[in-house]
Design an enzyme around this catalytic site. Structure first.
Site, mmCIF file in Angstrom:
data_model
loop_
_atom_site.group_PDB
_atom_site.id
_atom_site.type_symbol
_atom_site.label_atom_id
_atom_site.label_comp_id
_atom_site.label_asym_id
_atom_site.label_seq_id
_atom_site.Cartn_x
_atom_site.Cartn_y
_atom_site.Cartn_z
ATOM 1 N N GLU A 48 -5.339 -0.455 -2.553
ATOM 2 C CA GLU A 48 -5.803 -1.363 -3.597
ATOM 3 C C GLU A 48 -5.299 -1.020 -4.995
ATOM 4 O O GLU A 48 -5.456 -1.821 -5.918
ATOM 5 C CB GLU A 48 -7.334 -1.489 -3.567
ATOM 6 C CG GLU A 48 -8.104 -0.216 -3.842
ATOM 7 C CD GLU A 48 -8.442 0.560 -2.573
ATOM 8 O OE1 GLU A 48 -7.688 0.455 -1.568
ATOM 9 O OE2 GLU A 48 -9.466 1.279 -2.584
ATOM 10 N N ASN A 49 -4.668 0.145 -5.155
ATOM 11 C CA ASN A 49 -4.095 0.435 -6.469
ATOM 12 C C ASN A 49 -2.770 -0.285 -6.706
ATOM 13 O O ASN A 49 -2.202 -0.155 -7.791
ATOM 14 C CB ASN A 49 -3.942 1.942 -6.687
ATOM 15 C CG ASN A 49 -3.052 2.596 -5.664
ATOM 16 O OD1 ASN A 49 -3.099 2.238 -4.483
ATOM 17 N ND2 ASN A 49 -2.231 3.528 -6.083
#
Lengths: 218, 231, 218, 231
Positions: A48-49
Site C-alpha cells: 500500500e505504500n
C-alpha cells in the site's frame, strides 16, 4: 504453533492465491505466505505504500533506499511492476481492484468482524492501512494461531476489542483449521492434519458448523 | 514471478458489452479517443447504452458512430459543441443528455475509481447546475454533494502498453483515460504499441496494470480518424 | 469593434499577465491576448485538457495528433511543460494554482456575476470547463466588446442569463474601458483612447464609479 | 517563452515557516522523506507546529527531530509504530495525535489539493474511527464525510526536478509527496538532481511545476539518514 503446523497453514493459504490475482499480504504471518505460492503462478503483489509488483525481499547489500514495502522491508520490483502515489494505491484497494488480502488478527468473529489494531489500555500506535484493506479487498483472509498464547480462543462469537472493520472476513486460516464466514455462521471447511473436530470446537469461541460427511484435511 | 498476459482479441473484448451497459470512453476531442474499440462496439451493436465521455467528438467520428447507429439512450458529458448531430438528437429527444462541468465530470469518475461514494464541492453553487443536487452544511456554509460516477466498462486508448496492461499515454491524449480505467468494472485498453514485460519503466507508468482487464493491439497503420488534423 | 480597438484591448489585458503567473486563456478573444505578452515574460499557459506549458499554435503540417488545447487547436508544448490527466488539470484550477483566467462573456454584472454558457431558448451545447475556471482562478478577467452587436450593454447591474458563476469577475476589459468589480460596485479604471466617460456610461447597464481626477487611458 | 526559475536557498525557503504553521511532510518511512528540509526547519525553530505525515519516522530521524526539539503541538498521521519516542510523547500528553486511516489520510490531502471541501466514504463505518464524524444519507445508507486536509506548507523530496519545479520521484519514495505538493499553500521541494528546462519528458512529470513554489538543491553527498538500510 509448531513450525510444521505453521508451514501447513501458510501453504494452505497460498493455495487460495490463484493465477491473475492482485494480492496484498499484511505484515507478519501473511507476508510469509508468498514463499508457498508456486513460482510459475502469475500473481501481482500490491503493497500500500505504492507498488504493484513486489518481487521479494532484497538480498542484503543490494537494497535500494527508495524501494520498500509497507512493512518497511527493502524489496525488489518484479518485471511488469509499477509505482504510484498513496492516493492511487488506496484507490486500487477501495475501488475493488484488490482480489485478496491476507491479514493478521487479535480477534476474529463468526460474523466476519475483525479486530487487529488496538487493545484498550495499551497505547495504539495507529491504524495504518489495515482498515481499508479489511473493508474493501474483494476477499479477506485472516491468518492467525487458533488460540492466543494463553490458550484462549481468538475466534469468537463477537469481537470484544474495537473493530478494524465489520463483517469483512471471508476465510480464516489457523494452525488447526480453515473456516469460512457465511451468512448463517462460521463453517468448518478443513481440519489440519492430526487435529480432531472436537479439539477445534474446544479451541473456538463461536459455534462452528461442521459438514455432514468426512472433513477434508490440509 | 510471471504476470498475466491480458492481450485479448478485439471482438472478444467488446462482445462482453451488453444492452443497457454504462460505458465510459476516454478522449478529449480526437486525442485519446479509442476509435478502434468504438468501431467494434458499433459492429457488435448493443442498444440502450449510457455513454460517459467528455465530448461527443465530431459528426462522423467516434461517439457520433454510436449516436448515428441509435445505440445510445443517455449521454453524460461536459459539452457536445463540436457535434451538431448530437445537439440535434438531444433537441429531438432521441437521446438524453446530462451536462456535467468538465472538472466535476473528471472528479466524479475519479471518485468511483477511488472507491468513494462522492465528494463535497462548491462548484456550481448559485447556478442552474446546482439545481436538484443534494447539499450538506459544513463550516457554516452549504455545499453540494457530487456522487461518484461508475460504469460497467471503460474503453481507453494508450500510446504504449506492456502485455500485463501497464499503460502510458501520449501528451494531451491522456485526459480522461486514466480516470476511466480506474472507474469501470471492466477496463478494455487499445494500445498503439505493446511491449514485453519489463519494457516500461515502473516510474513512468500512467495506469498501473491491476486497473486493466483486457488489452487490444492496434494495427501498425491506424485508422485515418486518429490522425485528423482539422477543426 | 475596430481592429485597433480590439488590439488595444488585447494589449491592455496582456499587461496584467505578469512574470511567474500560471494562466488559462478561454477560447476566442482571450486566446489572442498571448500574442501581446512580452516574449521574455515567464508565463505558464495552462489548458484544461491536460497541459501546463502551452507553447503556441502549431505550424501547419507540423501538428502532433496527440497535442491539442481545450479549444481543439493543435499546439506545441513549451520547454518546461508537463502533461497530466483531467482530474489533476482541474485540481490545479480548483486548488488555487491558477493565478489568472481570461474568459469571454454573454453578460457580466457589477457584482461580478458572469454569464457565458447558456442562452435560454437556444440549445446549450454544454458547460465545458468554464464554471471551474470562473469560480476558482485566483483572478478572473473578462474580455468582451462593451456592447453586443445590437448596441445593447453587456455590462449590467445584474445578469439576466443563467450564471456561469456568482461574483467571480475581478476585472473587465472592453474596447471602451477597463473596469474593476469591487465590494462597493463597478469602478472605471481606464478609458480606451478617444473614448469619453459619458460614452462609456451610456454604453454600460450598471452604475459606474469613476475616479475623481483624470482617468488614465490605454 | 521562458519559465520562472524556482531555485531557492534552503534557509530562505524554510524561513517562511512561522510558529503555529500547518506543515505537511512527504515520505513513507525513509523513502521520500525530505530530511534536509526537516533539518533546516529544526534549525529555524518555529513552535506549535501541526505536522501532517504518514508516520513519525524512527527515533533520531526526520519527524523525530521536530518532536525532540519540542516544536510539534499536533501530529496528524496514520501510525507512529516505529517511533517509540512519539508514542511516549503522545501518552504523556506532550503532543496531540490524530490517527487517520492511511488511505483516508492520502485522500483528505488529495481533496485539499483538488480544491474540494471533502469526500463521502464508508471507510470506518461501525468502528471507533467513525466516532464524532459528520454523516450524510445517500441511496438509503449512512456515509461518513471526511473533510479536506490542507496545510500552509508542504515539504517534499524528489529524485529529479527541472528549475521550473517539475518533479519526478523514485520508486516508493513517491507515496504522499505528489499529494502534499498539491495540497499546501506553499510547496517547498528538495531534489537530488536538478536539470535544465527541457531535461524532463513532459509525459514523465509526476508533479507539474505550477504546484511547486520553491526548489532546493541537495548536495551531491546526501546526509547519511537518506541511505538508512535497517529496520
Amino acid at each position: 504453533m509448531s513450525s510444521s503446523a505453521k508451514n501447513r497453514m501458510l501453504a494452505r493459504a497460498a493455495r487460495d492465491i490463484t493465477p491473475g490475482m492482485t494480492v496484498n499480504l499484511g505484515i507478519g504471518l501473511p507476508t510469509q505466505v508468498m514463499a508457498h505460492v508456486a513460482a510459475d503462478c502469475p500473481v501481482c503483489l500490491h503493497s500500500e505504500n505504492g507498488i504493484a509488483g513486489v518481487g521479494g525481499l532484497t538480498a542484503p547489500g543490494q537494497e535500494d533506499r527508495n524501494l520498500i514495502d509497507a512493512g518497511g522491508g527493502y524489496i525488489t520490483c518484479a518485471p511488469g511492476g509499477s509505482f504510484f502515489d498513496s492516493a492511487v494505491s488506496f484507490a486500487l484497494v477501495r475501488g475493488g481492484r484488490l482480489d485478496l488480502t491476507l491479514l493478521g488478527a487479535f480477534e476474529v468473529a463468526a460474523n466476519g468482524d475483525l479486530a487487529n489494531w488496538i487493545i484498550p489500555g495499551k497505547s495504539a500506535a495507529g491504524v495504518g492501512g489495515a482498515i481499508e484493506l479489511a473493508q474493501k479487498a474483494r476477499r479477506v483472509g485472516v491468518l492467525t494461531t487458533h488460540t492466543d498464547k494463553h490458550g484462549n480462543p481468538k475466534i469468537l462469537d463477537r469481537c470484544t476489542l474495537p473493530l478494524t472493520a465489520m463483517g469483512c472476513v471471508n476465510r480464516i486460516y489457523t494452525d488447526m483449521a480453515v473456516c469460512d464466514v457465511e451468512h448463517d455462521g462460521l463453517h468448518l471447511i478443513e481440519l489440519a492434519e492430526g487435529v480432531t473436530l472436537a479439539e477445534v470446537r474446544a479451541a473456538t469461541g463461536a459455534l462452528l458448523i461442521a459438514p455432514d460427511g468426512p472433513i477434508p484435511t490440509f | 514471478m510471471p504476470v498475466l498476459d491480458k492481450s485479448t482479441d478485439l471482438t472478444d473484448a467488446i462482445a462482453q458489452i451488453r444492452d443497457g451497459a454504462r460505458v465510459m470512453i476516454g478522449g478529449f476531442g480526437v486525442p485519446g479517443t479509442p476509435f478502434t474499440l468504438i468501431e467494434e462496439l458499433v459492429r457488435h451493436g448493443p442498444k440502450n447504452l449510457t455513454i460517459i465521455k467528455n465530448d461527443a467528438n465530431e459528426p462522423g467520428m467516434g461517439v457520433d458512430w454510436l449516436l448515428s447507429a441509435g445505440m445510445v439512450r443517455r449521454l453524460i458529458t461536459s459539452h457536445v459543441g463540436l457535434n451538431g448531430n448530437a445537439v440535434r438528437m438531444m433537441n429531438a429527444g432521441e437521446i438524453e443528455v446530462e451536462f456535467v462541468a468538465q472538472g466535476i465530470l473528471a472528479e466524479r469518475i475519479r471518485a468511483a475509481g477511488a472507491g468513494l461514494k462522492g465528494f463535497v464541492t462548491d462548484i456550481g453553487i448559485g447556478t442552474l447546475l446546482s439545481e436538484g443536487k443534494q447539499t450538506v452544511e459544513m463550516d457554516g456554509a452549504t455545499w453540494l454533494i457530487e456522487p461518484a460516477l461508475e460504469a460497467d466498462f471503460a474503453l481507453v486508448h494508450a500510446a504504449r502498453a506492456d502485455t500485463f496492461g501497464n499503460l502510458v499515454y501520449a501528451a494531451t491524449a491522456r485526459n480522461f483515460n486514466p480516470l476511466m480505467a480506474m472507474a469501470a468494472n471492466c477496463t478494455i485498453a487499445e494500445a498503439e504499441t505493446i511491449v514485453e514485460i519489463g519494457g516500461i519503466d515502473p516510474d513512468a507508468v500512467h495506469t498501473p496494470a491491476p486497473f486493466v482487464d483486457h488489452l487490444v493491439a492496434l494495427p501498425e497503420q491506424l485508422m485515418e480518424v486518429y490522425g485528423v488534423v482539422q477543426r
